[in-house]
Write a protein that holds these residues in place. Structure first.
Motif, PDB file in Angstrom:
ATOM      1  N   LEU A 146       0.838  -1.191   0.000  1.00 39.41           N
ATOM      2  CA  LEU A 146       0.000   0.000   0.000  1.00 39.41           C
ATOM      3  C   LEU A 146       0.879   1.249   0.000  1.00 39.41           C
ATOM      4  O   LEU A 146       1.933   1.276   0.630  1.00 39.41           O
ATOM      5  CB  LEU A 146      -0.894   0.023   1.229  1.00 39.41           C
ATOM      6  CG  LEU A 146      -1.883  -1.147   1.374  1.00 39.41           C
ATOM      7  CD1 LEU A 146      -2.663  -1.021   2.674  1.00 39.41           C
ATOM      8  CD2 LEU A 146      -2.816  -1.208   0.187  1.00 39.41           C
ATOM      9  N   PHE A 177       0.678   4.989   1.278  1.00 44.44           N
ATOM     10  CA  PHE A 177      -0.087   5.785   2.230  1.00 44.44           C
ATOM     11  C   PHE A 177       0.154   7.276   2.054  1.00 44.44           C
ATOM     12  O   PHE A 177       1.234   7.703   1.623  1.00 44.44           O
ATOM     13  CB  PHE A 177       0.317   5.430   3.671  1.00 44.44           C
ATOM     14  CG  PHE A 177      -0.276   4.161   4.197  1.00 44.44           C
ATOM     15  CD1 PHE A 177       0.354   2.944   3.961  1.00 44.44           C
ATOM     16  CD2 PHE A 177      -1.432   4.176   4.947  1.00 44.44           C
ATOM     17  CE1 PHE A 177      -0.178   1.761   4.465  1.00 44.44           C
ATOM     18  CE2 PHE A 177      -1.979   3.005   5.455  1.00 44.44           C
ATOM     19  CZ  PHE A 177      -1.345   1.790   5.215  1.00 44.44           C
ATOM     20  N   GLY A 178      -0.853   8.074   2.447  1.00 43.99           N
ATOM     21  CA  GLY A 178      -0.659   9.497   2.651  1.00 43.99           C
ATOM     22  C   GLY A 178      -0.122   9.737   4.054  1.00 43.99           C
ATOM     23  O   GLY A 178       0.086   8.796   4.831  1.00 43.99           O
ATOM     24  N   LYS A 179       0.115  11.034   4.375  1.00 39.41           N
ATOM     25  CA  LYS A 179       0.673  11.363   5.684  1.00 39.41           C
ATOM     26  C   LYS A 179      -0.387  11.333   6.788  1.00 39.41           C
ATOM     27  O   LYS A 179      -0.046  11.345   7.970  1.00 39.41           O
ATOM     28  CB  LYS A 179       1.336  12.732   5.637  1.00 39.41           C
ATOM     29  CG  LYS A 179       2.582  12.779   4.778  1.00 39.41           C
ATOM     30  CD  LYS A 179       3.221  14.148   4.821  1.00 39.41           C
ATOM     31  CE  LYS A 179       4.507  14.179   3.985  1.00 39.41           C
ATOM     32  NZ  LYS A 179       5.158  15.515   4.039  1.00 39.41           N
TER      33      LYS A 179
END
Lengths: 115, 117
Positions: free
Chosen positions: A103, A105-107
């Protein structure tokens, strides 16, 4: 390379004040978009998976929606226990920075609900 | 067990030491992933196993990082000659099967917080 951008970085709401968190993404071919909740000192907890534009899923006070470019996590009448960091992630079909199964991910959005 | 278990929860290492982090996936889960999460950031993919086969290690930051899953269950992430920049939370996730729908959900452990002094 797959990319995920979440906004806002932080959000402070009063109890009962509804709002939305945004997740903008670019991916070579979307296999799935995931929302997780993460509490301090804990691992991400799965909330929703969305697979195609127009799809919506609900769970208690949370509702996730998906378009071809972004996803929203709507929070209706939140309670203090909804305070957490909400993470958005994408999984692409083709090899990218996250690999075919990893995956990206964003922050995250750090959400605080004040009583 | 009921969920993904990681040990130790906290590890302090002196720069240059080797460390080993353990992950016990959910029983019966075929897929296992390792991620690195720096403070204030989202998790970043490191490596992926399907049973005992390491199918993707593209996210490992250097050859000091090594992961194994010899019997297709428990996995160990090893970091040799640790550096300060290795300080992070290391998360393990498992997935029932590399399929679609509900089988494609990754379930995470609580992580190991590594501090390199």
């Amino acid at each position: 390379e797959d990319q995920v951008t979440q906004s806002p970085e932080a959000l402070r709401l009063q109890e009962g004040e509804s709002s939305s968190l945004n997740c903008s993404y670019t991916v070579s071919g979307l296999r799935g978009l995931f929302w997780y909740r993460q509490d301090p000192g804990k691992g991400p907890e799965f909330l929703f998976t969305l697979y195609s534009a127009g799809e919506e899923k609900e769970k208690e006070r949370l509702k996730a929606t998906l378009t071809k470019k972004e996803s929203f996590l709507h929070i209706t009448a939140p309670k203090p226990e909804d305070s957490a960091t909400y993470l958005c992630a994408v999984q692409g079909y083709m090899y990218s920075g996250g690999g075919a199964d990893g995956l990206t991910f964003g922050k995250g959005t750090h959400l605080i609900i004040q009583p | 067990g009921a969920g993904v278990s990681q040990s130790p929860r906290y590890k302090v290492a002196k720069r240059g030491q080797d460390v080993a982090l353990r992950c016990d996936p959910i029983s019966g889960h075929v897929s296992l992933f390792w991620y690195q999460q720096a403070l204030g950031q989202g998790p970043e993919f490191l490596t992926y196993f399907q049973n005992e086969a390491q199918l993707d290690k593209s996210g490992l930051p250097s050859d000091r990082f090594f992961a194994e899953r010899p019997e297709g269950s428990v996995s160990t992430l090893k970091i040799q000659r640790t550096q300060q920049e290795d300080s992070a939370v290391y998360l393990c996730a498992s997935r029932h099967y590399p399929g679609e729908g509900g089988q494609n959900i990754q379930y995470f452990g609580a992580g190991t917080r590594l501090s390199v002094l």
